[in-house]
Every structure is written in C-alpha cells, then in structure tokens.
Design a protein around this motif. Structure first.
Motif, PDB file in Angstrom:
ATOM      1  N   HIS A 292       0.813  -1.218   0.000  1.00  0.00           N
ATOM      2  CA  HIS A 292       0.000   0.000   0.000  1.00  0.00           C
ATOM      3  C   HIS A 292       0.849   1.271   0.000  1.00  0.00           C
ATOM      4  N   TYR A 336      -5.322   4.614  -3.882  1.00  0.00           N
ATOM      5  CA  TYR A 336      -6.239   4.727  -2.758  1.00  0.00           C
ATOM      6  C   TYR A 336      -6.745   6.159  -2.640  1.00  0.00           C
ATOM      7  N   GLN A 339     -10.395   9.366   1.095  1.00  0.00           N
ATOM      8  CA  GLN A 339     -11.232   8.859   2.184  1.00  0.00           C
ATOM      9  C   GLN A 339     -10.684   7.547   2.737  1.00  0.00           C
ATOM     10  N   GLN A 340      -9.988   6.756   1.910  1.00  0.00           N
ATOM     11  CA  GLN A 340      -9.369   5.531   2.410  1.00  0.00           C
ATOM     12  C   GLN A 340      -8.143   5.845   3.270  1.00  0.00           C
ATOM     13  N   ALA A 343      -9.470   6.925   6.480  1.00  0.00           N
ATOM     14  CA  ALA A 343      -9.953   5.772   7.226  1.00  0.00           C
ATOM     15  C   ALA A 343      -8.791   4.986   7.834  1.00  0.00           C
ATOM     16  N   PHE A 344      -7.666   4.920   7.103  1.00  0.00           N
ATOM     17  CA  PHE A 344      -6.470   4.277   7.648  1.00  0.00           C
ATOM     18  C   PHE A 344      -6.021   4.973   8.924  1.00  0.00           C
ATOM     19  N   SER A 347      -8.358   4.332  11.740  1.00  0.00           N
ATOM     20  CA  SER A 347      -8.381   2.950  12.208  1.00  0.00           C
ATOM     21  C   SER A 347      -7.224   2.620  13.141  1.00  0.00           C
ATOM     22  N   ARG A 408      -7.885  -2.850   7.232  1.00  0.00           N
ATOM     23  CA  ARG A 408      -9.234  -2.275   7.296  1.00  0.00           C
ATOM     24  C   ARG A 408      -9.487  -1.252   6.195  1.00  0.00           C
ATOM     25  N   ALA A 409      -8.528  -0.352   6.017  1.00  0.00           N
ATOM     26  CA  ALA A 409      -8.753   0.788   5.127  1.00  0.00           C
ATOM     27  C   ALA A 409      -8.536   0.485   3.659  1.00  0.00           C
ATOM     28  N   PHE A 410      -7.583  -0.426   3.385  1.00  0.00           N
ATOM     29  CA  PHE A 410      -7.185  -0.637   1.991  1.00  0.00           C
ATOM     30  C   PHE A 410      -7.673  -1.981   1.447  1.00  0.00           C
ATOM     31  N   GLU A 413      -9.863  -1.837  -3.022  1.00  0.00           N
ATOM     32  CA  GLU A 413      -9.144  -0.890  -3.857  1.00  0.00           C
ATOM     33  C   GLU A 413     -10.086  -0.187  -4.821  1.00  0.00           C
TER      34      GLU A 413
END
Length: 414
Positions: A292, A336, A339-340, A343-344, A347, A408-410, A413
C-alpha cells in the motif's frame, strides 16, 4: 537564618508576607530548585542601579531570568554547543523572535520550500505586513540558494530535514554559502535536537557552523507532550545581544514550572532520542515492503531524498548507524482515495491523531502536500502523504497496529 526583628510586633497578615525566616544555604539535590518571580528584591538602591539585566551576573526582574531559567539556558548550550541562549514560549516564537530582531522594511528573508509551515505563514503574514519580502529556495540544490541571495537578503532559514517530506539538505554547503555571502543563517534544529549533529560545528573541526540555532523544546527536550517552549542559541556575542534586546522589548518569557519540566527531562534526552530512532527506523524499513506504500521518507533510508547528506553529517554516531529522530512520512499509493487514507488514520489504535512529536505516544497526521509546496517535487512519488511520529511503544505493537489499520482501510481498492 533570621533577619533583624522589626521595631514593633507585626500583625499576622503582615508577618506572613515579611516573615524573617530564610532556609539555610547548601541544599543540593539531583533536580534543581524552581524559582518563581516577577518581582526580584534588591538589598539596596545602589544594587538596584548597578545590576544589568543583559548578563547573568545578577537578577533584576523575573522576565529577564531566574536561577531556574538561567540553568536551563546553560544546559541547552551544553547540548547544542552554543554560548548564549534565550528561552521563548514556543518553537514558532523562536522563529518569530529571530525574524523580528534581525529584519526591517526592505529586507528579504530566504526560506526553504519544505520549511515548517507556520514559519512560512509568519513570513506571508506578519513579515509581509512589516515590509519584509520572502523568497523560497530549493533545499536540495545549493546553487539555487546561491542564485537567490540578493543585496537585500539579510537572513536565510535552514531546516534539516525538511518538514513533513523529510528531505535532508547539504547543510554544510548551505551554511558555507551564507557565510561566504555575508548573510546570517538560522537553523531549525528541532529534529537534530543537538544529538544528531552539532549545528555550530558541522565539520567537527570548528571551521563551519550556522549563526543561529532555534529549537522547539516542546519536542525532545520536553519529551512529555506537555510543555510549549523554544530556544534561540548563538555563539556570537554581538548577534546574541541584538536578539536579546528584541527579546526584552517583545516581553518574551517562560513559566518556571515549564522550565523545571524541561530540566527534569534533559538528562534522559539521549536515551529517549535513540529509542525513538530505533523503532522508527525499523518501522520505516518494514513499510518499504508493504504494497500500500509508494514511498517511505526517512533520511536514514538510502532511497530517501538527501540520504547521502544525512549520512555525511549524522552517520558517524551510534557506532556508525547514524542518528535520526523518530519521525518519518510515507506516500500512500495513489490508487487509494483520500477517504481511504483518512480511514487508515482513523483505524489506528495506538497511533493518535495529533500534531507535534517527541513525546511518549506515537502520532499520525495526513497532509495535503499540494497546499504546502510552491514548487514541483520530482523526488516525491505520487500519492497521499502521511507523517508518523514514533513514541516509546514497542516495535511489535506499532507494527501490529499499522497492519490492522491497512487491512481495514485498503481492503477494497478503487
């Protein structure tokens, strides 16, 4: 120890203020005493008139120094290799106090494009209103610095490494250019902390250094994430006096309890710095192999911009491993969405969202890099930048936290 008794008995309220007892001298303990004062008492008028606030030969007013602040200034000089030190309320106040002391309408200040953001805002706001112009230069190209120095240039700010993107400049070349052109150089030495390299002796032979070192004591000297303070340090007496006179006129001061907190933390700064560095470096190396992550920005990594300059300046410390702070950034792969990335960050459980660094708790901040730079950065890969400040948690716990947050976040895709 007692003073002579008054001619008549004092009322209790008065006696509480003018009590005759003073503790005996000679008390010595590992931690220095905390002296709090605005008013300083003089023994007589002659002493009041004779004392000079501009040196450490005596005390005149709390704003001009107490035994506690004098001791902190001297210990900081021992840390960074300076001869004179001024304490201010924050790292940004240190930048501001230097600028206000040395610049006037018509002057020009040069700032690296990757410098600390609030310092750039100071130039765009207050300095511009006062008639001081500013120009950004490429921190990775010493020739660009040379080309941008003009007869109006009075001050050049330096930063090693650069804020957020962590490029390490050829600091020796930059300092040499400023010296050859007769321009004052001021370094933000917060990352180096007086431990990674010696700002006033860059080559180790006393032949080259910066003129001024500012330090956000908020970070490693404090170490607790609970103190705001900065310092301005020099080795030149006349330059120090310019700074000190402006410091007095601006009414700069720090609280005694904050000074006490930094004094208490200073003996462990070397241990803490190495601990931050060790875990940060292991995480940076590990993140290089994560799918990532498009790029890891840490001066000790060979792939990081300016690594050779970091190694030349900081690489001899710690048995040849070099010294680096517990700070690095990553470029999240551009596939990514923002917003991802957000979110990472959300998290993460051990990494907390918060500014600053150097404390016991690891921190994370996502940045909008496009809004922070005025020129292209071809050495940076595409993606979204996230900065990590590593605290004093273990590598394994932080690695696990990053792993679960990326999963969680990625997972999906785009």
């Amino acid at each position: 120890m007692t003073h002579p008794a008054p001619d008549h008995p004092l009322a209790p309220a008065t006696a509480l203020i003018h009590h005759s007892y003073l503790p005996p001298e000679g008390f010595v303990a590992p931690q220095p005493a905390v002296h709090k004062a605005s008013t300083v008492i003089f023994p007589n008028v002659a002493a009041m008139r004779a004392r000079d606030w501009k040196d450490k030969s005596g005390y005149t007013y709390g704003l001009h120094g107490t035994p506690t602040t004098f001791m902190l200034e001297e210990r900081l000089c021992a840390l960074e290799g300076g001869l004179q030190c001024l304490l201010v309320p924050s790292g940004l106040a240190a930048i501001g106090s230097v600028s206000l002391a040395l610049l006037q309408p018509g002057d020009e200040v040069l700032i690296p494009d990757n410098a600390y953001g609030p310092g750039k805002e100071l130039a765009r706001g207050e300095l511009a209103r006062f008639g001081v112009t500013h120009v950004y230069f490429d921190p990775l190209d010493p020739q660009d610095l040379t080309a941008r120095i003009t007869p109006a240039t009075r001050l050049v700010w330096l930063e090693a490494p650069g804020s957020v993107t962590m490029e390490f400049p050829d600091l020796c070349a930059q300092a040499r250019i400023c010296r050859e052109r007769g321009v004052i150089s001021a370094l933000d030495n917060t990352w180096g902390a007086g431990l990674a390299f010696a700002p006033f002796d860059l080559l180790g032979d006393g032949s080259l250094g910066v003129d001024i070192s500012i330090h956000a004591l908020t970070k490693y000297p404090s170490g607790g994430g609970d103190v705001l303070m900065g310092s301005v340090m020099t080795r030149d007496a006349s330059l120090h006096m310019k700074l000190k006179l402006s410091h007095m006129r601006l009414g700069m001061g720090v609280g005694a309890n904050d000074a006490e907190a930094v004094l208490r933390s200073l003996p462990s700064i070397g241990l803490r710095y190495r601990a931050h560095d060790a875990v940060a470096r292991r995480l940076a190396v590990w993140l290089q192999d994560q799918p990532h992550i498009a790029q890891v920005l840490h001066p000790a990594l060979r792939s990081s911009p300016g690594h050779a300059h970091w190694k030349a300046l900081c690489g001899a410390d710690q048995d040849g491993l070099g010294a680096a702070a517990g700070l690095f950034s990553v470029m999240i792969d551009p596939r990514y969405a923002q917003q991802q990335v957000d979110a990472f960050c959300d998290s993460l459980r051990l990494f907390k969202l918060g500014y600053s660094w150097g404390g016991p708790m690891s921190l994370v901040v996502p940045y909008d890099l496009a809004s922070m730079r005025s020129r292209p950065s071809p050495h940076l890969r595409a993606g979204t930048l996230v900065r990590f400040s590593i605290g004093l948690e273990t590598f394994e716990d932080l690695q696990a936290d990053l792993t679960q947050a990326m999963a969680r976040a990625f997972a999906a895709e785009v």
